[in-house]
Structures are given as structure tokens and as C-alpha cells.
Design a protein around this motif. Structure first.
Motif, PDB file in Angstrom:
ATOM      1  N   LYS A   1       0.831  -1.271  -0.062  1.00  0.00           N
ATOM      2  CA  LYS A   1      -0.024  -0.041  -0.120  1.00  0.00           C
ATOM      3  C   LYS A   1       0.832   1.207  -0.031  1.00  0.00           C
ATOM      4  O   LYS A   1       2.055   1.256   0.690  1.00  0.00           O
ATOM      5  CB  LYS A   1      -1.129  -0.060   1.227  1.00  0.00           C
ATOM      6  N   LYS A   2       0.454   2.364  -0.502  1.00  0.00           N
ATOM      7  CA  LYS A   2       1.197   3.604  -0.822  1.00  0.00           C
ATOM      8  C   LYS A   2       1.763   3.938   0.271  1.00  0.00           C
ATOM      9  O   LYS A   2       2.980   4.350   0.265  1.00  0.00           O
ATOM     10  CB  LYS A   2       0.116   4.653  -1.479  1.00  0.00           C
ATOM     11  N   LEU A   3       1.285   4.119   1.362  1.00  0.00           N
ATOM     12  CA  LEU A   3       1.817   4.702   2.642  1.00  0.00           C
ATOM     13  C   LEU A   3       2.868   4.057   3.118  1.00  0.00           C
ATOM     14  O   LEU A   3       3.430   4.567   4.195  1.00  0.00           O
ATOM     15  CB  LEU A   3       0.641   5.173   3.470  1.00  0.00           C
ATOM     16  N   HIS A   4       2.783   2.681   2.855  1.00  0.00           N
ATOM     17  CA  HIS A   4       3.931   1.861   3.327  1.00  0.00           C
ATOM     18  C   HIS A   4       5.108   1.576   2.504  1.00  0.00           C
ATOM     19  O   HIS A   4       5.748   0.884   2.633  1.00  0.00           O
ATOM     20  CB  HIS A   4       3.331   0.420   3.670  1.00  0.00           C
ATOM     21  N   LYS A   5       5.303   2.600   1.445  1.00  0.00           N
ATOM     22  CA  LYS A   5       6.459   2.639   0.688  1.00  0.00           C
ATOM     23  C   LYS A   5       7.155   4.015   1.003  1.00  0.00           C
ATOM     24  O   LYS A   5       6.452   5.030   1.387  1.00  0.00           O
ATOM     25  CB  LYS A   5       5.881   2.273  -0.712  1.00  0.00           C
ATOM     26  N   LEU A   6       8.404   4.147   0.562  1.00  0.00           N
ATOM     27  CA  LEU A   6       8.828   5.457   0.709  1.00  0.00           C
ATOM     28  C   LEU A   6      10.064   5.659  -0.497  1.00  0.00           C
ATOM     29  O   LEU A   6      10.658   4.794  -0.946  1.00  0.00           O
ATOM     30  CB  LEU A   6       9.693   5.530   1.906  1.00  0.00           C
ATOM     31  N   SER A   7       9.818   6.705  -1.123  1.00  0.00           N
ATOM     32  CA  SER A   7      10.773   6.991  -2.247  1.00  0.00           C
ATOM     33  C   SER A   7      11.904   7.302  -1.633  1.00  0.00           C
ATOM     34  O   SER A   7      12.410   8.174  -0.467  1.00  0.00           O
ATOM     35  CB  SER A   7      10.267   8.010  -3.253  1.00  0.00           C
ATOM     36  N   VAL A   8      13.136   7.351  -2.531  1.00  0.00           N
ATOM     37  CA  VAL A   8      14.450   7.870  -2.212  1.00  0.00           C
ATOM     38  C   VAL A   8      14.214   9.583  -2.106  1.00  0.00           C
ATOM     39  O   VAL A   8      14.983  10.127  -1.152  1.00  0.00           O
ATOM     40  CB  VAL A   8      15.517   7.572  -3.294  1.00  0.00           C
ATOM     41  N   LYS A   9      13.614  10.094  -3.177  1.00  0.00           N
ATOM     42  CA  LYS A   9      13.463  11.488  -2.905  1.00  0.00           C
ATOM     43  C   LYS A   9      12.869  12.023  -2.007  1.00  0.00           C
ATOM     44  O   LYS A   9      13.336  12.961  -1.037  1.00  0.00           O
ATOM     45  CB  LYS A   9      12.679  12.080  -4.113  1.00  0.00           C
ATOM     46  N   GLN A  10      11.801  11.589  -1.332  1.00  0.00           N
ATOM     47  CA  GLN A  10      11.137  11.710   0.151  1.00  0.00           C
ATOM     48  C   GLN A  10      12.188  11.575   1.296  1.00  0.00           C
ATOM     49  O   GLN A  10      12.114  12.277   1.968  1.00  0.00           O
ATOM     50  CB  GLN A  10       9.945  11.199   0.264  1.00  0.00           C
ATOM     51  N   ALA A  11      12.770  10.393   1.260  1.00  0.00           N
ATOM     52  CA  ALA A  11      13.714  10.088   2.293  1.00  0.00           C
ATOM     53  C   ALA A  11      14.699  11.051   2.428  1.00  0.00           C
ATOM     54  O   ALA A  11      15.094  11.548   3.477  1.00  0.00           O
ATOM     55  CB  ALA A  11      14.186   8.700   2.108  1.00  0.00           C
ATOM     56  N   ASP A  12      15.380  11.371   1.255  1.00  0.00           N
ATOM     57  CA  ASP A  12      16.463  12.378   1.239  1.00  0.00           C
ATOM     58  C   ASP A  12      15.887  13.834   1.861  1.00  0.00           C
ATOM     59  O   ASP A  12      16.696  14.450   2.485  1.00  0.00           O
ATOM     60  CB  ASP A  12      16.893  12.387  -0.128  1.00  0.00           C
ATOM     61  N   LYS A  13      14.741  14.189   1.386  1.00  0.00           N
ATOM     62  CA  LYS A  13      14.149  15.376   1.902  1.00  0.00           C
ATOM     63  C   LYS A  13      14.208  15.636   3.363  1.00  0.00           C
ATOM     64  O   LYS A  13      14.484  16.548   3.947  1.00  0.00           O
ATOM     65  CB  LYS A  13      12.913  15.526   1.282  1.00  0.00           C
ATOM     66  N   GLU A  14      13.536  14.339   3.898  1.00  0.00           N
ATOM     67  CA  GLU A  14      13.331  14.459   5.408  1.00  0.00           C
ATOM     68  C   GLU A  14      14.406  14.152   6.221  1.00  0.00           C
ATOM     69  O   GLU A  14      14.818  14.883   7.223  1.00  0.00           O
ATOM     70  CB  GLU A  14      12.339  13.050   5.839  1.00  0.00           C
ATOM     71  N   LEU A  15      15.600  13.525   5.685  1.00  0.00           N
ATOM     72  CA  LEU A  15      16.807  13.327   6.388  1.00  0.00           C
ATOM     73  C   LEU A  15      17.664  14.182   6.286  1.00  0.00           C
ATOM     74  O   LEU A  15      18.280  14.951   7.355  1.00  0.00           O
ATOM     75  CB  LEU A  15      17.323  12.038   5.942  1.00  0.00           C
ATOM     76  N   ALA A  16      17.636  15.144   5.127  1.00  0.00           N
ATOM     77  CA  ALA A  16      18.289  16.349   5.221  1.00  0.00           C
ATOM     78  C   ALA A  16      17.821  17.309   5.834  1.00  0.00           C
ATOM     79  O   ALA A  16      18.680  18.230   6.428  1.00  0.00           O
ATOM     80  CB  ALA A  16      18.473  16.841   3.593  1.00  0.00           C
ATOM     81  N   ALA A  17      16.595  17.309   6.197  1.00  0.00           N
ATOM     82  CA  ALA A  17      16.048  18.646   7.076  1.00  0.00           C
ATOM     83  C   ALA A  17      16.401  18.196   8.387  1.00  0.00           C
ATOM     84  O   ALA A  17      16.313  19.067   9.220  1.00  0.00           O
ATOM     85  CB  ALA A  17      14.441  18.640   6.960  1.00  0.00           C
ATOM     86  N   ASN A  18      16.983  16.976   8.771  1.00  0.00           N
ATOM     87  CA  ASN A  18      17.393  16.771  10.148  1.00  0.00           C
ATOM     88  C   ASN A  18      18.831  16.468  10.348  1.00  0.00           C
ATOM     89  O   ASN A  18      19.224  15.897  11.271  1.00  0.00           O
ATOM     90  CB  ASN A  18      16.432  15.333  10.505  1.00  0.00           C
ATOM     91  N   GLY A  19      19.463  16.777   9.313  1.00  0.00           N
ATOM     92  CA  GLY A  19      21.058  16.869   9.409  1.00  0.00           C
ATOM     93  C   GLY A  19      21.825  15.529   9.216  1.00  0.00           C
ATOM     94  O   GLY A  19      22.878  15.100   9.669  1.00  0.00           O
ATOM     95  N   PHE A  20      21.049  14.725   7.985  1.00  0.00           N
ATOM     96  CA  PHE A  20      21.734  13.858   7.303  1.00  0.00           C
ATOM     97  C   PHE A  20      22.009  13.956   5.853  1.00  0.00           C
ATOM     98  O   PHE A  20      21.144  14.492   5.236  1.00  0.00           O
ATOM     99  CB  PHE A  20      20.734  12.577   7.917  1.00  0.00           C
ATOM    100  N   LYS A  21      22.939  13.138   5.446  1.00  0.00           N
ATOM    101  CA  LYS A  21      23.130  12.956   4.162  1.00  0.00           C
ATOM    102  C   LYS A  21      23.302  11.612   3.680  1.00  0.00           C
ATOM    103  O   LYS A  21      23.646  10.604   4.376  1.00  0.00           O
ATOM    104  CB  LYS A  21      24.483  13.808   3.618  1.00  0.00           C
ATOM    105  N   LEU A  22      22.882  11.337   2.440  1.00  0.00           N
ATOM    106  CA  LEU A  22      22.757   9.969   1.891  1.00  0.00           C
ATOM    107  C   LEU A  22      24.158   9.557   1.316  1.00  0.00           C
ATOM    108  O   LEU A  22      24.947  10.470   0.848  1.00  0.00           O
ATOM    109  CB  LEU A  22      22.019   9.914   0.602  1.00  0.00           C
ATOM    110  N   VAL A  23      24.886   8.564   1.855  1.00  0.00           N
ATOM    111  CA  VAL A  23      26.215   8.240   1.645  1.00  0.00           C
ATOM    112  C   VAL A  23      26.135   6.750   0.796  1.00  0.00           C
ATOM    113  O   VAL A  23      27.458   6.622   0.150  1.00  0.00           O
ATOM    114  CB  VAL A  23      27.133   8.140   2.850  1.00  0.00           C
ATOM    115  N   GLN A  24      25.020   6.070   1.008  1.00  0.00           N
ATOM    116  CA  GLN A  24      25.036   4.752   0.224  1.00  0.00           C
ATOM    117  C   GLN A  24      23.629   4.478  -0.154  1.00  0.00           C
ATOM    118  O   GLN A  24      22.776   4.667   0.660  1.00  0.00           O
ATOM    119  CB  GLN A  24      25.695   3.742   1.023  1.00  0.00           C
ATOM    120  N   ARG A  25      23.495   4.376  -1.476  1.00  0.00           N
ATOM    121  CA  ARG A  25      21.991   4.114  -1.983  1.00  0.00           C
ATOM    122  C   ARG A  25      22.217   2.446  -2.452  1.00  0.00           C
ATOM    123  O   ARG A  25      22.855   2.297  -3.773  1.00  0.00           O
ATOM    124  CB  ARG A  25      21.435   4.960  -3.145  1.00  0.00           C
ATOM    125  N   GLY A  26      21.701   1.610  -2.060  1.00  0.00           N
ATOM    126  CA  GLY A  26      21.734   0.174  -2.429  1.00  0.00           C
ATOM    127  C   GLY A  26      20.671  -0.146  -2.988  1.00  0.00           C
ATOM    128  O   GLY A  26      19.452  -0.105  -2.677  1.00  0.00           O
TER     129      GLY A  26
END
Length: 244
Positions: free
Chosen positions: A202-227
Motif C-alpha cells: 500500500k502507498k503509505l507503506h512505501k517510501l521514495s528516495v526523493k522523499q527520504a532524502d528530503k526528510e533526512l536532510a532536514a534533520n542533518g543527515f546526508k545519503l552516503v550509500q544507495r543500495g
């Protein structure tokens, strides 16, 4: 596969089950979070444009331990790819039945695994199971909706497997995790890929890389590995930046 995967709604890694009623949390909600009419799978609360998904309780334990999970998700490969050493301290946030916790514990014989969950049923189950398996390097922690209750500057890898999208207070939890991570510590999100409509989740139980990056960046994290090596999930490794 589809029949099992659509049961994701029974996943009980429910770090957001406890809702705070304090004025501070209300004030935080008004500045960080939004609201909308709740969808069938959401709570009506939004964070950076994403509606937060409902979580379910301990009744979904059997689904997490299903025999087909390895075939569907290749959990063994996910564990092989973890950025850890035999001495690492790992925090399994939303540990549930300990499916990942107890497998990882054997890979860190000189380290430790914090098994964190907010549900009393899960905490009792994890404590009992750790004793049965003789895993002295597993420490069970009762978390809260806003914090994992971990020591500051203590964790090499914090991980959430199909958990992040259900956090009721993602901002507070990410800030708490920043404090728990060592300076070079990492945060791993394993989430079903929202970019792939063929994945029967179901849609809300998925997460895109774009959205994850937006939320993590807003909290002081950067993506260092995308597997992209898992069959149906993202494997996203983040590190702290100097900003938050």
C-alpha cells in the motif's frame, strides 16, 4: 509473494504507538507537522508533504517471522551488506520480534545490539528470546514515540526496517538518533520502493528516495550509500552532517 506482501499493514514495529499530550508536543506539531483528512492507511498527520502511515500491534508478529520473508526480501543479503564490524554497536529501532536483531547479534560478537521497541509485548518477547538464544550482547530497550532512549554518542549503526514511514514523530526521533550516533555513526533505512508501482504494498507503506532524502536532510543527515540490490526495498545509508 503478493499475498504475503500485502499484509504489511500488520507490521508491528510501532515506534509511534504512544501519542504525547504535552503542550510542547502540540507546539512542535504546529510548527513541524501538517494535517489533512486521514486516508484509509494514514493518520492524517503529515511531515514535509508525506502522510504518516498507520501502525499495527503485536498481532502481526507471525507475519514478520514468515518463512517466505527471506525469498521475498532477501534479508540475508541485507544483513551481509550492513556497514558493521565484529565490534560495532547496532540499534535495531522498532525491533519487533527481533528478526534482524538476533541475526545481527551473531555478527557483532564483541559489540552489542540494542533492540528498541515501544510495545510492552515486544519488549517482553525480545527479552525472553535473547535469553533463550544465549545472546548476552543483546540489550532490550523500551523506546518512546519521540526517542529510542539510547545513550548519547554510543551507536555505530542505527537501523529501521520498514519502520520510518510509520514514525508518528519523525522529526523528534531523528534528532534523538543524531545524539545517539557516534560522530561517524550511520543511519540505515530499509523501505519498500515507492518508485515501483508493481510492488504490491500500500502507498503509505512505501517510501521514495526523493522523499527520504528530503526528510533526512532536514534533520542533518546526508545519503552516503544507495543500495539497489534488494528485490523490493531501498537500502539507504545516511551519515550526520554538521547541520540540523
Amino acid at each position: 509473494m503478493k499475498r504475503h506482501l500485502t499484509l504489511l499493514i500488520f507490521c508491528f514495529t510501532a515506534l509511534s504507538c504512544t501519542t504525547s499530550t504535552s503542550q510542547n508536543k502540540k507546539n512542535q506539531d504546529s510548527t513541524v507537522y501538517g494535517s489533512q483528512p486521514a486516508s484509509s492507511d494514514g493518520i492524517g498527520k503529515t511531515y514535509l508533504g508525506r502522510e504518516i502511515a498507520h501502525v499495527m500491534g503485536f498481532g502481526g508478529a507471525a507475519w514478520l517471522e514468515r518463512d517466505e520473508r527471506q525469498e521475498e526480501e532477501n534479508t540475508e543479503l541485507a544483513i551481509q551488506k550492513l556497514p558493521i564490524t565484529p565490534t560495532s554497536v547496532v540499534a535495531d529501532i522498532g525491533a519487533g520480534t527481533g528478526y534482524y536483531t538476533f541475526r545481527i547479534a551473531r555478527r557483532v560478537p564483541q559489540g552489542k545490539v540494542y533492540a528498541v521497541d515501544v510495545q510492552d509485548e515486544s519488549v517482553r518477547f525480545l527479552e525472553k528470546r535473547a535469553k533463550e538464544l544465549g545472546l548476552a550482547n543483546v540489550e532490550v530497550v523500551k523506546g518512546e514515540a519521540t526517542t529510542p532512549n539510547l545513550p548519547e554518542n554510543s551507536v555505530d549503526l542505527a537501523m529501521m526496517v520498514d519502520v520510518y514511514h510509520e514514525l508518528e514523530f519523525p522529526y523528534e526521533m531523528l534528532q534523538a538518533l543524531r545524539k545517539s550516533l557516534k560522530p561517524d555513526g550511520k543511519l540505515l533505512l530499509i523501505e519498500y520502493r515507492a518508485e515501483d508501482p508493481s510492488i504490491p504494498i500500500k502507498k503509505l507503506h512505501k517510501l521514495s528516495v526523493k522523499q527520504a532524502d528530503k526528510e533526512l536532510a532536514a534533520n542533518g543527515f546526508k545519503l552516503v550509500q544507495r543500495g539497489d540490490f534488494l528485490p523490493i526495498q531501498h537500502f539507504l545509508v545516511y551519515q550526520k552532517t554538521g547541520e540540523k
